[in-house]
Enzyme design. Structure first.
Site, short mmCIF file in Angstrom:
data_model
loop_
_atom_site.label_atom_id
_atom_site.label_comp_id
_atom_site.label_asym_id
_atom_site.label_seq_id
_atom_site.Cartn_x
_atom_site.Cartn_y
_atom_site.Cartn_z
N GLY A 249 -48.18 59.21 57.90
CA GLY A 249 -47.34 59.78 56.85
C GLY A 249 -46.08 60.51 57.25
O GLY A 249 -45.31 60.93 56.38
N GLU A 291 -52.98 58.44 62.45
CA GLU A 291 -52.70 57.02 62.17
C GLU A 291 -51.23 56.78 61.85
O GLU A 291 -50.90 56.33 60.75
CB GLU A 291 -53.49 56.58 60.95
N ARG A 331 -37.91 46.90 49.78
CA ARG A 331 -38.13 48.34 49.58
C ARG A 331 -37.14 48.99 48.60
O ARG A 331 -37.48 49.95 47.92
CB ARG A 331 -38.16 49.09 50.92
N CYS A 362 -32.85 34.78 43.18
CA CYS A 362 -32.41 34.57 41.81
C CYS A 362 -32.93 35.67 40.92
O CYS A 362 -33.73 35.40 40.00
CB CYS A 362 -32.88 33.22 41.32
N TYR A 391 -42.51 48.37 57.42
CA TYR A 391 -42.69 47.88 56.06
C TYR A 391 -41.55 46.98 55.60
O TYR A 391 -41.18 46.98 54.43
CB TYR A 391 -42.87 49.05 55.08
N1 LLP Z 1 -53.22 55.35 57.33
C1 LLP Z 1 -53.45 54.88 56.09
C2 LLP Z 1 -54.81 54.90 55.55
C3 LLP Z 1 -52.39 54.38 55.32
O1 LLP Z 1 -52.63 53.95 54.10
C4 LLP Z 1 -51.08 54.37 55.86
C5 LLP Z 1 -49.97 53.84 55.09
C6 LLP Z 1 -50.90 54.84 57.17
C7 LLP Z 1 -51.99 55.33 57.88
C8 LLP Z 1 -49.56 54.85 57.85
O2 LLP Z 1 -48.68 55.72 57.21
P1 LLP Z 1 -47.20 55.97 57.79
O3 LLP Z 1 -47.35 56.72 59.09
O4 LLP Z 1 -46.58 54.64 58.00
O5 LLP Z 1 -46.53 56.75 56.74
N2 LLP Z 1 -44.98 50.18 51.80
C9 LLP Z 1 -44.61 51.57 51.70
C10 LLP Z 1 -45.50 52.45 52.55
C11 LLP Z 1 -46.96 52.30 52.23
C12 LLP Z 1 -47.84 53.14 53.12
C13 LLP Z 1 -49.21 52.61 53.11
N3 LLP Z 1 -50.13 53.35 53.92
C14 LLP Z 1 -43.15 51.73 52.11
O6 LLP Z 1 -42.51 50.73 52.38
O7 LLP Z 1 -42.62 52.84 52.12
#
Ligand code: LLP
Length: 432
Positions: A249, A291, A331, A362, A391
């Protein structure tokens, strides 16, 4: 230098990524093109491992969230850096196994794993399952029993926290499809159910409050809530929870307006909260998993496009149309996400106009970005959209039967292909 040390300008005045000239990359590999800087990915992985070493005295491990960008080459890189892997589907698991990732270092996530996926993961020897719901818990237990195995699990908990981010990527609040709620008593019931089963071993708890978050406070709050719950479980069931997964996150810098907290500071402050709260509660410090996804690959990448047309609509706007769009980066269409866009041959040139970067699909919503300051550009010029490592490839589609772009990994100025560009034959491969 733009946004991160990955991007620079060379003696020809061209934008570079990981020491490679972006105009040369576009010429050699074609456009649209995703480019990733391997050194940047590796250095962020090391920072996470070093911070865990320092703040948790080595009692923890970072898992790369492969949903962010899953391909064999990235799996190999994070494996070499000593990280584990979070996968959320049979496809991500298959990719990791094909890359030779050790299954015991893989954690299998997902809010609706199919029985087929669970069987695949058990057969492959996946080390850990993050269980989302009771149906999954019982299916996993039954399948493990049939195989004479015991599966290590953690339970995904909704800690009831509002993470101040885009609502599409907020996941810790009670109104979320992910995991077991604390407030309703559902989480404690799931703990009791897991303890009672023979072929799952409840090792840990997991939470993930959302993505692209810029405050430390919600992470600290989640850490407090989760350690409180560990203490409650100990008191009410006698079971010691040994592991705590804090999710991902951390926010990244897409534009100069973004001010992320340095990751090491996040790590330090969250660890202090955990140590303090565990001491106050009189419980052992759990083994910590993190994570991270976006923060590992996001700033390491960019996308190169070629401009096809420039359309001035007097008193309305100027559309600069590129050879990609929502098929390689949905995005902006999905979340209104902001990016920095540069003319790759003249990234330092002063802006003389404000434009909209349009994709080739389109539909009118297929925009890469609006309100972008640019110098004069013309058809044939190369545009770079920075920080597209996270992403983008992973959310790409074949809408309008547009083939997915190639992915090039660069290291110390040397590019190599990581994923081939899709061909028209690839597009019809499964058509009957
Ligand atoms: N752990 C879990 C359970 C998750 O669901 C996610 C992301 C992460 C770790 C990794 O989070 P990060 O460090 O990348 O913030 N498609 C969206 C983002 C969706 C995030 C989904 N889960 C975007 O393009 O912003």
């Amino acid at each position: 230098m733009f946004l991160s040390d990955t991007f620079s300008v060379n003696e020809r005045g061209h934008l570079t990524v990981g020491g490679c000239d972006t105009i040369d990359l576009a010429g050699e590999f074609g456009t649209p093109l995703y480019v990733l800087d391997e050194n940047k990915i590796r250095s962020t992985c090391r920072m996470y491992q070093d911070s865990i070493q320092q703040y948790y005295h080595g009692k923890g491990c970072a898992l790369y969230a492969s949903k962010t960008f899953s391909c064999k080459e990235i799996c190999r890189i994070v494996q070499q850096e000593g990280l584990g892997l979070d996968v959320v589907s049979g496809g991500e698991l298959y990719t990791a196994l094909e890359a030779g990732f050790p299954p015991e270092r893989i954690h299998f996530h997902g809010s609706n794993k199919t029985a087929h996926e669970i069987q695949f993961a058990l057969d492959a020897g996946v080390g850990h399952f993050v269980v989302d719901n009771l149906t999954e818990l019982h299916t996993l237990d039954a399948m493990a029993r049939q195989m004479g195995k015991t599966a290590d699990i953690s339970l995904r908990i909704k800690p009831g926290i509002d993470a101040h981010t885009h609502e599409a990527v907020m996941t810790g609040q009670i109104d979320s499809k992910f995991g077991f709620a604390l407030e309703t008593g559902e989480a404690l019931e799931a703990v009791r159910a897991a303890i009672a089963l023979q072929n799952v071993c409840l090792k840990g708890l997991h939470n993930h409050i959302g993505s692209q978050i810029f405050d430390v406070a919600p992470f600290q709050e989640a850490a407090r809530v989760m350690t409180n719950f560990i203490a409650q479980i100990k008191k009410e069931t006698g079971t010691a929870i040994e592991e705590l997964n804090l999710g991902g996150g951390f926010g990244i810098k897409y534009t100069e307006n973004d001010q992320p907290v340095p990751y090491d500071a996040y790590m330090r402050e969250i660890s202090q909260t955990i140590f303090q709260n565990c001491e106050d509660l009189g419980i052992e410090i759990p083994y910590i998993y993190m994570e991270p996804g976006r923060s590992i690959v996001g700033e390491a990448g960019l996308t190169l496009y070629q401009i096809g047309s420039v359309k001035h609509i007097p008193n309305v706007r100027t559309y600069v149309s590129v050879d990609g769009g929502m098929t390689d980066n949905p995005r902006y269409a999905l979340y209104g996400s902001e990016y920095t866009v540069l003319a790759a041959a003249q990234p330092d040139a002063p802006a003389t106009q404000t434009v909209t970067i349009a994709g080739r699909c389109c539909e009118s919503g297929d925009l890469i970005q609006e309100h972008i300051p640019l110098p004069q550009v013309q058809p044939g010029d190369i545009l770079a959209v920075l920080c597209t490592g996270a992403y983008n490839y992973s959310m790409a589609s074949n809408y309008n039967r547009v083939p997915r772009p190639a992915v090039v990994m660069v290291r110390d100025g040397v590019p190599r292909l990581a994923i081939r560009r899709e061909s028209y034959e690839d597009l019809v491969r499964n058509d009957v």
